[in-house]
Design an enzyme around this catalytic site. Structure first.
Site, PDB file in Angstrom:
ATOM      1  N   ASP A 128     -11.303  -6.137   6.457  1.00 35.42           N
ATOM      2  CA  ASP A 128     -10.250  -5.210   6.027  1.00 35.42           C
ATOM      3  C   ASP A 128     -10.714  -4.424   4.802  1.00 35.42           C
ATOM      4  O   ASP A 128     -10.672  -3.190   4.812  1.00 35.42           O
ATOM      5  CB  ASP A 128      -8.923  -5.941   5.781  1.00 35.42           C
ATOM      6  CG  ASP A 128      -7.839  -4.963   5.365  1.00 35.42           C
ATOM      7  OD1 ASP A 128      -7.230  -4.342   6.248  1.00 35.42           O
ATOM      8  OD2 ASP A 128      -7.624  -4.782   4.146  1.00 35.42           O
ATOM      9  N   ILE A 136       0.838  -1.206   0.000  1.00 35.41           N
ATOM     10  CA  ILE A 136       0.000   0.000   0.000  1.00 35.41           C
ATOM     11  C   ILE A 136       0.876   1.260   0.000  1.00 35.41           C
ATOM     12  O   ILE A 136       0.539   2.270  -0.621  1.00 35.41           O
ATOM     13  CB  ILE A 136      -1.001   0.001   1.193  1.00 35.41           C
ATOM     14  CG1 ILE A 136      -2.063   1.088   1.023  1.00 35.41           C
ATOM     15  CG2 ILE A 136      -0.299   0.164   2.532  1.00 35.41           C
ATOM     16  CD1 ILE A 136      -3.062   0.797  -0.047  1.00 35.41           C
ATOM     17  N   LYS A 146      -5.650   2.940   7.448  1.00 36.75           N
ATOM     18  CA  LYS A 146      -6.812   2.273   8.020  1.00 36.75           C
ATOM     19  C   LYS A 146      -6.516   0.778   8.147  1.00 36.75           C
ATOM     20  O   LYS A 146      -5.773   0.268   7.312  1.00 36.75           O
ATOM     21  CB  LYS A 146      -8.049   2.523   7.162  1.00 36.75           C
ATOM     22  CG  LYS A 146      -7.954   1.955   5.732  1.00 36.75           C
ATOM     23  CD  LYS A 146      -8.683   0.679   5.545  1.00 36.75           C
ATOM     24  CE  LYS A 146      -8.048  -0.378   4.837  1.00 36.75           C
ATOM     25  NZ  LYS A 146      -8.674  -1.540   4.409  1.00 36.75           N
ATOM     26  N   SER A 158      11.617   0.180   7.539  1.00 36.95           N
ATOM     27  CA  SER A 158      11.116  -1.192   7.501  1.00 36.95           C
ATOM     28  C   SER A 158      12.244  -2.139   7.851  1.00 36.95           C
ATOM     29  O   SER A 158      13.362  -1.968   7.375  1.00 36.95           O
ATOM     30  CB  SER A 158      10.580  -1.538   6.105  1.00 36.95           C
ATOM     31  OG  SER A 158      10.398  -2.935   6.021  1.00 36.95           O
TER      32      SER A 158
END
Lengths: 308, 308
Positions: free
Chosen positions: A169, A14, A91, A36
């Site tokens: 989701d 994403i 989200k 990351s």
């Protein structure tokens, strides 16, 4: 005005598909770093293996976009808030409602902007749909959100684990639209959640809600859809039907159809910049609350095992 | 001042054991009626088979105490609010969080008092515990809530159905105390819910929470306890341990132990009268939110069938 120096934490699908282009396309922001432990980052952008490293040694940042799975969101969020950094939460904003409430309190105390981002609310048809519905009597709402999990969430183990929400989701995107466009609040009356026997989260769900004026809202969620995908909301009103298709991008009113461009993440980052410049937060937990209610109140059924 | 004319809707065990004596013991109220389709009511008190009947034909009422199972609470609550009646909600205040939010909006609009009653917060030791903890550094919290479901909930089918909460029906009492006495908010980190193979709600649960300063809060819920029952909360602090035993009635501080009288429902009705006289509401959903989070985030285990 100097651009807001922002780091992306969690540089998965994403982040690469949406956050990076949206940040690079908005002059209010400059992409200062990525974080990351699993990933090499982006060419030409400073990269750190952990948020600790970034905050201790990295380039200065004013804001962070948290794009990790929700189960690890809270600890990263508090680390950022402690440093006085503005925070964009992909989200869902957390794995639980109470942790998001706790983040609100902390952000207010520190005086930074906290943004619970619901990208589907920025789909092209959503704002005009909301405006049109504000004047109408709502008679019935039908939400059909059916997609192929193997296409959209290949190998995402976290999404099937507790806190990963399963088919909610994507379903929470529909709820983020419907909570935004309907003029009245609504709540769950009945729900059936269907779980594969080898998974901890639902692969399908059938939900009945009602708004405070009595209008029925039905939601059909399924992750087993092959062929054409459905992300459709139909609202029957006293002035005819409104349809939002393609996840909110295409709006059909009795007067005709409007096809909008994809502006979801551009809209989110424009909003985030406005919140930061105005010293405000925007944390609406109502979509996650409806999902929690479905887990609390719903009946569970077991179905055959699911294998990626 | 004229007494507040109150009707009890749902005249089951909790209403007879607690609400009736508390109302009769408080001169701010007069018990105007009872409502139940299943039950004959009380000697000398007007009785109606439905709230519809009461509101249409019964004696005038200023307030209603809703003591029905949570699954049917919302419709009765809106009926009462529509008539401008003040509303006392037994715990839990609803079957979902969103319906309680919707009731708040309606009560504000109508201008009546809405009270989400958490009776354990009025146990004798709770107010002094809260005051003592306000000054302390919290190191660790342990909640042990173990009781025999056959003794406390004999044959209550609704409590095992979705929305009935299972062992969280008593467990939410502990959460209502802990959310009230701890100086910081807390949220779920991990949960295991244990469900009998023939029931839709948990018979036991093990939960780990953390407060926003990092203190660990552990909760052990079990409905299979025979022999002595446990409703205990221990809070370790920098000034020693605080213990609330017997559901909040008995407070032990490093300085000694205080045994209070049972004042829970007397306290609730005193508070409800104050809210009505002051034109205010009190609807704290944080205990129910933590339970919803447990259902949302928790891992489920199946155990042997339970038979009453």
């Amino acid at each position: 005005m100097d651009p807001i120096r922002i780091a992306i934490v969690g540089i998965g699908k994403i982040a690469r598909d949406q956050h990076v282009p949206a940040i690079r396309g908005n002059s209010a922001f400059s992409l200062a770093a990525t974080v990351s432990p699993h990933d090499a980052g982006l060419d030409g952008v400073p990269h750190h293996a952990s948020l600790d490293d970034l905050l201790a040694q990295g380039p200065a940042v004013d804001a962070i976009a948290l794009c990790t799975p929700p189960q690890v969101r809270y600890d990263l969020a508090t680390q950022a808030l402690t440093k006085g950094v503005h925070l964009f939460l992909e989200k869902p904003p957390g794995a639980t409602l109470a942790e998001v409430e706790a983040l609100k309190v902390q952000a207010d105390k520190v005086g930074v902007s906290l943004f619970a981002a619901w990208h589907s609310r920025f789909a092209a048809g959503v704002a005009p749909a909301r405006a049109w519905l504000a004047e109408r009597k709502i008679e019935k709402v039908s939400i059909v959100w059916r997609e192929d999990v193997r296409v959209w969430h290949p190998g995402q183990a976290w999404i099937w684990q507790p806190g990963g929400l399963g088919v909610f989701d994507p379903g929470i995107n529909a709820l983020s639209i419907v909570t935004h466009i309907l003029p009245r609040p609504f709540f769950l009356k009945d729900a059936t959640l269907v779980l594969p026997e080898n998974r901890a989260a639902p692969i399908a769900a059938d939900l009945s809600f009602r708004d405070t004026a009595g209008a029925a809202i039905h939601m059909d969620l399924d992750w087993r859809q092959t062929g054409p995908q459905s992300w459709d909301i139909v609202v029957d009103t006293d002035a005819g039907a409104l349809k939002l298709a393609h996840g909110g991008a295409v709006l059909t009113l009795p007067s005709g159809t409007e096809h909008g461009e994809d502006v979801e993440y551009a809209g989110l980052y424009a909003r985030f910049a406005t919140l930061i410049r105005g010293g405000r937060s925007d944390v609406d937990t109502s979509p996650l609350r409806l999902v929690a209610d479905a887990f609390l109140r719903g009946t569970r059924q077991t179905t055959q095992a699911f294998h990626d």
